[in-house]
Design a protein around this motif. Structure first.
Motif, PDB file in Angstrom:
ATOM      1  N   UNK A  93       0.961  -1.097   0.030  1.00 36.73           N
ATOM      2  CA  UNK A  93       0.091   0.013   0.054  1.00 36.73           C
ATOM      3  C   UNK A  93       0.910   1.334   0.027  1.00 36.73           C
ATOM      4  N   UNK A  94       0.496   2.216  -0.687  1.00 34.02           N
ATOM      5  CA  UNK A  94       1.253   3.362  -0.770  1.00 34.02           C
ATOM      6  C   UNK A  94       0.356   4.728  -0.669  1.00 34.02           C
ATOM      7  N   UNK A  95       0.699   5.657   0.108  1.00 31.13           N
ATOM      8  CA  UNK A  95      -0.130   6.876   0.131  1.00 31.13           C
ATOM      9  C   UNK A  95       1.183   7.836  -0.218  1.00 31.13           C
ATOM     10  N   UNK A 104      -4.897  16.020  -4.487  1.00 30.55           N
ATOM     11  CA  UNK A 104      -4.616  16.265  -3.109  1.00 30.55           C
ATOM     12  C   UNK A 104      -4.064  15.003  -2.577  1.00 30.55           C
ATOM     13  N   UNK A 105      -4.222  13.979  -2.730  1.00 31.58           N
ATOM     14  CA  UNK A 105      -3.757  12.700  -2.302  1.00 31.58           C
ATOM     15  C   UNK A 105      -3.920  11.592  -3.199  1.00 31.58           C
ATOM     16  N   UNK A 106      -3.035  10.669  -3.257  1.00 31.30           N
ATOM     17  CA  UNK A 106      -3.223   9.147  -3.912  1.00 31.30           C
ATOM     18  C   UNK A 106      -3.028   8.011  -3.044  1.00 31.30           C
ATOM     19  N   UNK A 132      -4.545  -4.021  -9.019  1.00 34.01           N
ATOM     20  CA  UNK A 132      -4.322  -3.243  -7.830  1.00 34.01           C
ATOM     21  C   UNK A 132      -5.661  -2.434  -7.994  1.00 34.01           C
ATOM     22  N   UNK A 133      -5.553  -1.166  -6.996  1.00 34.50           N
ATOM     23  CA  UNK A 133      -6.799  -0.371  -6.750  1.00 34.50           C
ATOM     24  C   UNK A 133      -5.903   0.864  -6.625  1.00 34.50           C
ATOM     25  N   UNK A 134      -6.653   1.898  -6.842  1.00 35.30           N
ATOM     26  CA  UNK A 134      -5.870   3.417  -6.532  1.00 35.30           C
ATOM     27  C   UNK A 134      -7.218   4.133  -6.265  1.00 35.30           C
ATOM     28  N   UNK A 135      -7.228   5.106  -5.174  1.00 34.69           N
ATOM     29  CA  UNK A 135      -7.931   6.269  -4.956  1.00 34.69           C
ATOM     30  C   UNK A 135      -7.355   7.382  -5.238  1.00 34.69           C
ATOM     31  N   UNK A 136      -7.901   8.097  -6.035  1.00 34.53           N
ATOM     32  CA  UNK A 136      -7.164   9.537  -6.236  1.00 34.53           C
ATOM     33  C   UNK A 136      -8.155  10.503  -5.778  1.00 34.53           C
ATOM     34  N   UNK A 137      -7.616  11.341  -4.952  1.00 31.04           N
ATOM     35  CA  UNK A 137      -8.478  12.456  -4.442  1.00 31.04           C
ATOM     36  C   UNK A 137      -7.807  13.787  -5.233  1.00 31.04           C
ATOM     37  N   UNK A 138      -8.793  14.313  -6.100  1.00 37.21           N
ATOM     38  CA  UNK A 138      -8.257  15.741  -6.739  1.00 37.21           C
ATOM     39  C   UNK A 138      -8.544  16.889  -6.169  1.00 37.21           C
ATOM     40  N   UNK A 144     -11.409   9.770  -7.416  1.00 41.41           N
ATOM     41  CA  UNK A 144     -11.763   8.443  -8.173  1.00 41.41           C
ATOM     42  C   UNK A 144     -11.374   7.391  -7.845  1.00 41.41           C
ATOM     43  N   UNK A 145     -12.111   6.234  -8.015  1.00 42.22           N
ATOM     44  CA  UNK A 145     -11.573   4.865  -7.613  1.00 42.22           C
ATOM     45  C   UNK A 145     -11.292   4.145  -9.022  1.00 42.22           C
ATOM     46  N   UNK A 146     -10.111   3.617  -9.136  1.00 39.59           N
ATOM     47  CA  UNK A 146      -9.670   3.095 -10.442  1.00 39.59           C
ATOM     48  C   UNK A 146      -8.715   1.785 -10.057  1.00 39.59           C
TER      49      UNK A 146
END
Length: 228
Positions: A93-95, A104-106, A132-138, A144-146
């Motif tokens: 996992x990576x922040x 704003x963060x990924x 995997x899965x990534x949550x991008x907060x713009x 966005x959930x990708x």
């Protein structure tokens, strides 16, 4: 060593149960231009049978005339489980937060399969891949959930008893964009625990958010690395 693309080689038979390193680089300019740059990285790894656990923290700040021009922060947790032969399973996992990237963060979570292709005194090469899965907060937008398709390569060439070259690359592909990362580095040991490290990092986003200032970020640095 710090492994930004999460493909550390299999632990040696005589490896300590607990190990780590810390890397620090600092540059200051004064006169017509007043600026300072700080790069700090640390890694902590410990062995538990066939498991290898790794914690990574990174920070980079750039300021000019007392105004912050750039910031980048990263924290990650990785698990590796060695199978028979050169095979292993992994998950991480990576922040990540980076100024002027448009995010704003990924937050990323990835798991998969890896294989150690080369493991001799001169060359080490490992490849890994997985979903995997990534949550991008713009910035100022909904997150966005990708779904992510991930692959990485880690190569090390030993130049001498005191020096080695590293080339690490990774790719993360989603329906929105593709992120490529590359690290080229030469490390020269000054003592058994202290080393001088020259590195060049590239991060390219094929389709960043509209507020991003650029698609490609590069960082070239010289730093001291302390290992234990």
């Amino acid at each position: 060593m710090a492994y930004p693309f999460y493909a550390p080689p299999k632990a040696k038979p005589d490896a300590p149960t607990l190990s780590g390193d810390a890397e620090l680089g600092y540059t200051r300019l004064s006169g017509n231009t007043n600026s300072q740059t700080l790069i700090a990285k640390t890694r902590l790894a410990w062995l538990d049978g066939d498991w290898l656990h790794t914690l990574r923290l990174e920070a980079r700040t750039v300021s000019e005339d007392e105004d912050t021009e750039d910031e980048h922060y990263l924290a990650s947790w990785r698990e590796r489980y060695d199978l028979s032969g050169p095979h292993y399973l992994f998950g991480f996992t990576r922040w990540e937060r980076e100024r002027d990237s448009g995010y704003d963060r990924q937050l990323t979570a990835i798991g998969g399969y890896g294989r150690q292709l080369l493991d001799n005194p001169t060359h080490e090469l490992s490849l890994e891949a997985g979903p995997g899965y990534r949550d991008d907060r713009l910035e100022d937008q909904d997150s966005q959930q990708l779904a992510v398709a991930y692959g990485a390569m880690d190569y090390r060439f030993t130049l001498s008893d005191t020096g080695y070259f590293e080339q690490q690359m990774s790719v993360e592909t989603t329906s929105e964009n593709t992120t490529l990362r590359s690290l080229s580095a030469i490390t020269s040991k000054l003592t058994s625990r202290l080393a001088l490290r020259l590195s060049h990092e590239i991060k390219h986003n094929s389709q960043p958010p509209d507020k991003a200032e650029a698609r490609t970020d590069t960082t070239t640095s010289a730093s001291l690395q302390l290992s234990w």
